[in-house]
Design an enzyme around this catalytic site. Structure first.
Site, PDB file in Angstrom:
ATOM      1  N   ASP A  40      -8.327  -2.576  -7.040  1.00  0.00           N
ATOM      2  CA  ASP A  40      -7.797  -2.505  -5.973  1.00  0.00           C
ATOM      3  C   ASP A  40      -8.880  -2.096  -4.715  1.00  0.00           C
ATOM      4  O   ASP A  40      -9.281  -1.572  -5.366  1.00  0.00           O
ATOM      5  CB  ASP A  40      -6.503  -1.853  -5.819  1.00  0.00           C
ATOM      6  CG  ASP A  40      -5.783  -1.566  -4.518  1.00  0.00           C
ATOM      7  OD1 ASP A  40      -6.734  -0.636  -3.875  1.00  0.00           O
ATOM      8  OD2 ASP A  40      -4.922  -1.687  -4.636  1.00  0.00           O
ATOM      9  N   SER A  62       0.521  -0.962   0.004  1.00  0.00           N
ATOM     10  CA  SER A  62       0.022   0.184   0.108  1.00  0.00           C
ATOM     11  C   SER A  62       0.903   0.861  -0.170  1.00  0.00           C
ATOM     12  O   SER A  62       1.989   1.345  -0.786  1.00  0.00           O
ATOM     13  CB  SER A  62      -0.906  -0.859   1.816  1.00  0.00           C
ATOM     14  OG  SER A  62      -2.149   0.971   1.194  1.00  0.00           O
ATOM     15  N   HIS A  96      -5.962  -5.949  -1.761  1.00  0.00           N
ATOM     16  CA  HIS A  96      -5.790  -5.193  -1.687  1.00  0.00           C
ATOM     17  C   HIS A  96      -5.001  -5.488  -0.847  1.00  0.00           C
ATOM     18  O   HIS A  96      -4.760  -5.639   0.125  1.00  0.00           O
ATOM     19  CB  HIS A  96      -5.822  -3.932  -1.049  1.00  0.00           C
ATOM     20  CG  HIS A  96      -5.095  -2.088  -0.719  1.00  0.00           C
ATOM     21  ND1 HIS A  96      -4.731  -2.040  -1.654  1.00  0.00           N
ATOM     22  CD2 HIS A  96      -5.171  -1.585   0.502  1.00  0.00           C
ATOM     23  CE1 HIS A  96      -3.649  -0.624  -1.364  1.00  0.00           C
ATOM     24  NE2 HIS A  96      -4.307  -0.881   0.121  1.00  0.00           N
TER      25      HIS A  96
END
Length: 451
Positions: free
Chosen positions: A328, A232, A395
């Site tokens: 995502d 991330s 994610h």
């Protein structure tokens, strides 16, 4: 019977005229049969209730037993696939001004390598979004994302952190480090002045260098292989700092970078606003990040635009591999359909569970995928750059065993993520694969969020 008792005894038979006596009634054969029938029925009902209660208890105990077995199995699996690693504070960084938002020292979790991997290093950066002004940074200051004082003393290592060859065949015996994220700008900020009213330190770039220097002192200076990776916001860090990491480790070290869920794209939200572009511009301005972003990008466009990998990745010299879901979940929730762009919550159910998306919403998400793949094409065809782009609503897929490497892990072109990344790193085979559109991939572990 005594004379006194006999004198007070009621007459028998009862007096005429239907006068009733409150004592014992005379025997009635018909009344006795009715009482026996009533008692029998009541006894049957009581037995039925007891039998029903026993069956219910058995079912409840059976379900409880099943849940206990499932819980025990999960605990055994967790203990098999993962383990806890203690925190390490970089106290020496404080003197260099390399501190978290609240001024506390940076930190990481370190599991030492062994055997043939003793001189190999995996430095993985934690994710956690960004703060774009004093208000949002103050909100992080007293949390684990702004202070090492608030960080857990232990974290779970699994997936790419696993120390078992069956779960992490190419990196299990490496030195594996998880760097905690506490600056709010993907380790790019560096503002000398500290506003006494907020007490906020924007020093992420200093933290990055201080952590790498600490690891060099602990053996990374002898590294044969080294990887900078992240998830991330940490995945974005591994993109923005890939070449810098290469410059900090020995020239003889083989260095590559992995970015998991770090390819954030510049696109409009569902209201038509360029929300994420303005947000990133504010992050860069607040943290003074411009001077720490690659000059090949900032010399051509506004520094805020250099936070987007689509404007960065083609200029990175060090080999880099991108792991990303085309849908995502963080980007769908926060870039495509953020709350500010959806005031009536029409996207709420869709964002929590892709199975609840309407046909119209799915089409908007397909358009998002098209834009994602369009800017991804800028990566180019060089074997030094790889990517694994699946069609999952997910994610970060490298940190969890279930998506990194397991019998039911996501697969693309016959390879799971661990195999694709390992083959690419060790130059066994290149990998640049893009999945078919949702919902074609049945190997996905699609995220479902609490409402």
């Amino acid at each position: 019977m005594s004379r006194a008792a006999a004198a007070t005894a009621p007459p028998w038979p009862p007096a005429a005229g239907g006068a009733r006596w409150s004592g014992c009634r005379p025997f009635s054969p018909e009344g006795g049969r009715r009482r026996d029938q009533l008692r029998g029925r009541e006894s049957e009902r009581r037995w039925d209730r007891l039998r029903t209660q026993r069956l219910a208890r058995r079912k409840m105990n059976g379900r409880l037993h099943q849940w206990v077995l499932i819980l025990v199995s999960l605990m055994i699996l967790l203990r098999t696939e993962s383990f806890f690693v203690d925190i390490t504070y970089v106290q020496s960084a404080v003197a260099k001004g390399a501190v978290c938002l609240d001024g506390s020292p940076p930190a990481y979790h370190f599991d030492k390598g062994f055997g043939a991997g003793i001189n190999n290093w995996l430095v993985h950066i934690e994710g956690g979004g960004w703060c774009n002004n004093a208000t949002t940074c103050l909100a992080r200051k007293s949390t684990r994302l702004g202070s090492s004082k608030q960080m857990a003393k232990q974290v779970v290592f699994s997936g790419i952190f696993s120390n078992k060859p069956q779960f992490n065949p190419d990196f299990y015996n490496w030195n594996r480090i998880k760097v905690r994220y506490c600056d709010g700008a993907s380790f790019t900020g560096d503002v000398e002045a500290v506003n006494p009213a907020t007490g906020l330190y924007y020093r992420g770039a200093r933290v990055f260098v201080a952590v790498v220097e600490d690891l060099l002192a602990k053996g990374m200076s002898h590294a044969q292989n080294a990887v900078l990776s992240g998830c991330s916001a940490g995945g974005l860090t591994s993109i923005l700092h890939c070449d810098r990491f290469r410059s900090l480790v020995p020239a003889t070290t083989k260095v590559k970078c992995f970015a998991d869920a770090g390819f954030f794209i510049n696109t409009k939200d569902v209201s038509g606003a360029q929300h994420i572009e303005q947000f990133y511009n504010d992050v860069v301005t607040t943290h003074g990040s411009a001077k720490n972003l690659p000059q090949f990008c900032t010399s051509k466009m506004k520094p805020g635009l250099c936070f987007f990998p689509q404007n960065m990745v083609q200029g990175i010299q060090t080999p880099i591999f991108l792991v990303n879901a085309a849908y995502d979940s963080w980007q769908i929730k926060n870039i495509l359909a953020p709350g500010v762009a959806d005031p009536h919550g029409l996207w709420h159910n869709c964002k929590t569970d892709i199975n609840k998306c309407s046909t119209t919403q799915l089409q908007v998400m397909q358009d998002f995928r098209t834009q994602f793949l369009s800017v991804l094409s800028g990566v180019g065809n060089s074997a030094s750059k790889g990517y694994f782009i699946n069609s999952c609503y997910a994610h970060c897929q490298t940190e969890m065993q279930e998506t990194w490497l397991r019998a039911d892990a996501p697969v693309l072109n016959g390879k799971n993520i661990a195999k694709a990344v390992g083959d690419w790193y060790y130059d066994r085979s290149p990998f640049q694969k893009i999945d078919c559109p949702y919902p074609c991939d049945k190997t996905c572990h699609n995220r479902v969020f609490e409402g």
